[in-house]
Design an enzyme around this catalytic site. Structure first.
Site, PDB file in Angstrom:
ATOM      1  CE  LYS A   1      20.732  15.677 -35.809  1.00 27.28           C
ATOM      2  NZ  LYS A   1      21.673  14.537 -35.883  1.00 27.28           N
TER       3      LYS A   1
ATOM      4  CG  ASP B   1      20.564  13.018 -38.970  1.00 29.99           C
ATOM      5  OD1 ASP B   1      21.057  14.077 -39.377  1.00 29.99           O
ATOM      6  OD2 ASP B   1      20.713  12.630 -37.788  1.00 29.99           O
TER       7      ASP B   1
ATOM      8  N   GLY C   1      18.854  17.108 -32.777  1.00 32.18           N
ATOM      9  CA  GLY C   1      19.633  17.819 -31.767  1.00 32.18           C
ATOM     10  C   GLY C   1      21.060  17.321 -31.739  1.00 32.18           C
TER      11      GLY C   1
ATOM     12  CB  SER D   1      18.244  10.733 -28.774  1.00 30.88           C
ATOM     13  OG  SER D   1      19.134   9.886 -29.449  1.00 30.88           O
TER      14      SER D   1
ATOM     15  CG  ASN E   1      23.748   8.027 -35.697  1.00 35.86           C
ATOM     16  OD1 ASN E   1      23.214   7.688 -34.644  1.00 35.86           O
ATOM     17  ND2 ASN E   1      23.746   9.272 -36.127  1.00 35.86           N
TER      18      ASN E   1
ATOM     19  CD  GLU F   1      17.405  10.069 -37.175  1.00 34.18           C
ATOM     20  OE1 GLU F   1      16.676   9.794 -36.207  1.00 34.18           O
ATOM     21  OE2 GLU F   1      18.180  11.033 -37.177  1.00 34.18           O
TER      22      GLU F   1
ATOM     23  CE  LYS G   1      17.524   9.744 -32.509  1.00 35.59           C
ATOM     24  NZ  LYS G   1      17.958  10.823 -33.416  1.00 35.59           N
ATOM     25  CG  LEU G   2      14.882   2.472 -28.765  1.00 32.82           C
ATOM     26  CD1 LEU G   2      14.570   0.968 -28.695  1.00 32.82           C
ATOM     27  CD2 LEU G   2      15.083   3.040 -27.367  1.00 32.82           C
ATOM     28  CE  LYS G   3      21.733   8.468 -31.640  1.00 32.74           C
ATOM     29  NZ  LYS G   3      22.019   9.189 -32.897  1.00 32.74           N
TER      30      LYS G   3
ATOM     31  CG  ASP H   1      19.599   7.971 -35.587  1.00 37.66           C
ATOM     32  OD1 ASP H   1      19.993   7.612 -36.722  1.00 37.66           O
ATOM     33  OD2 ASP H   1      19.967   9.042 -35.048  1.00 37.66           O
TER      34      ASP H   1
HETATM   35 MG    MG Z   1      20.263  10.887 -36.473  1.00 40.57          MG
END
Ligand code: MG
Length: 368
Positions: free
Chosen positions: A262, A238, A290, A135, A190, A213, A161-163, A188
């Site tokens: 998670k 998520d 994670g 990530s 968030n 995500e 995975k790029l934020k 992702d």
């Molecule tokens: Mg996430």
């Protein structure tokens, strides 16, 4: 099995590279481990709450308080404790899934160690190794991002995975896709966008992403379903998936095509397994997320990720991704794979000297 004593241990484990949280704070990895001593032996749990609320409502000091004052007393009254009885003993206390997962993990570890059974075998794992993804946080510039990703490509990770967030989305994703060709790539958010960003997010369809995500806020399942109808990129949830029940609702609404699991977010490894089962029954692939865990938490996550429905690479990394020293023997990655521990319980033991060196506080509880 009965709970006889518990130890709440706080550690300050330096992170090798800074990690920015959703509140923009730089994270010291302040860690809470719970060691339980039962009538059948000892076990360890790791709390995945971060120092401040942001990912969810829970935060580390609050979780420690809830564990000490409410959760441990609720399980200490039982004299026939099993892993499966922990969640029902804690059900009278609403919320607090990360705190609950910590207590379940510690008691499950003790119970399984006493029986010589590994987490992976108990949960139903079928895989000896787990594919690892990495990530990648928001970088200061696209040049910095490309340099960071290049390092991870060299290390052999199987997925990147790029934020993303408003202002840092289409261009960085385009740059990584152009530079690194056909690597396995996903993003992702968030929960950083709204349905009003649908047209912008549809531009991500150009980059052959495995998933987008959690683009929208946690409670917005109907908006996720509406967004899914406007994108080709599969949507993964998520933060929105807090239980097997919420997974059923999200799937029925068409809000997700993939689920990130998670255990801390959903109250424990047994609820995590139920989510895996629900998703498997609906043909929804899952993968293991994670929370910058130490080797103890990563050992449990590796066991979970060994279940058959975990068909996408996990956010499980070798210890050196986060820490120069881990509280367990360092977890290592070879060819983008990490072995699932096979020993009793978590299958990894804490290193007492390292544990002591980074401990900032220990509270021992003998009465509940
Ligand atoms: Mg996430």
């Amino acid at each position: 099995m009965r709970l006889e004593r518990a130890e709440l241990r706080r550690l300050d484990l330096p992170l090798r590279t800074p990690f920015r949280t959703s509140l923009g704070l730089e994270l010291r990895r302040d860690i809470l481990l719970v060691r339980v001593v039962t009538s059948e032996g000892e076990g360890w749990g790791e709390c995945v709450a971060l120092p401040e609320p942001g990912y969810s409502e829970e935060y580390l000091d609050g979780a420690a308080e809830v564990i000490r004052r409410f959760l441990l007393p609720a399980v200490a009254v039982l004299d026939d404790l099993t892993p499966a009885r922990v969640a029902s003993a804690l059900a009278c206390i609403p919320g607090n899934p990360m705190a609950k997962a910590t207590v379940e993990m510690a008691l499950m570890d003790a119970w399984l160690r006493a029986r010589g059974v590994s987490f992976a075998d108990y949960l139903g794992g079928v895989r000896g190794e787990v594919e690892c993804g990495v990530s990648v946080g928001i970088a200061d510039s696209i040049g910095d991002l490309l340099a960071e990703v290049a390092g991870y490509v060299d290390e052999g990770y199987r997925r990147f995975k790029l934020k993303v967030e408003p202002g840092w989305d289409v261009e960085p994703v385009r740059a990584v896709r152009e530079r690194f060709g056909d690597v396995v790539l996903q993003v992702d958010a968030n929960a950083a966008y709204t349905l009003g960003h649908a047209r912008l997010l549809a531009e991500l369809d150009n980059f052959d992403l495995v998933m987008l995500e959690q683009p929208l806020p946690t409670a917005d399942l109907r908006d996720h379903a509406a967004l899914a109808r406007r994108l080709r990129t599969p949507i993964c949830l998520d933060e929105s998936i807090t239980s097997a029940r919420s997974a059923v609702d999200a799937i029925a609404l068409g809000a997700c095509a993939i689920v990130n699991i998670k255990a801390g977010r959903v109250g424990g490894y047994l609820e995590a397994r139920r989510i895996h089962d629900v998703c498997a029954a609906h043909g929804i692939p899952v993968w293991c997320g994670g929370m910058l865990e130490t080797g103890l938490g990563q050992a449990a996550n590796l066991a979970l990720a060994a279940l058959p429905g975990f068909t996408l690479p996990a956010d499980i990394a070798p210890s050196r991704r986060y820490f120069s020293e881990d509280v367990t023997p360092m977890i290592t990655m070879g060819d983008g794979l990490i072995a699932v521990p096979r020993g009793p319980g978590l299958g990894l033991d804490p290193e007492p000297e390292i544990m002591e060196r980074f401990t900032t506080d220990v509270a021992t509880l003998t009465e509940f």
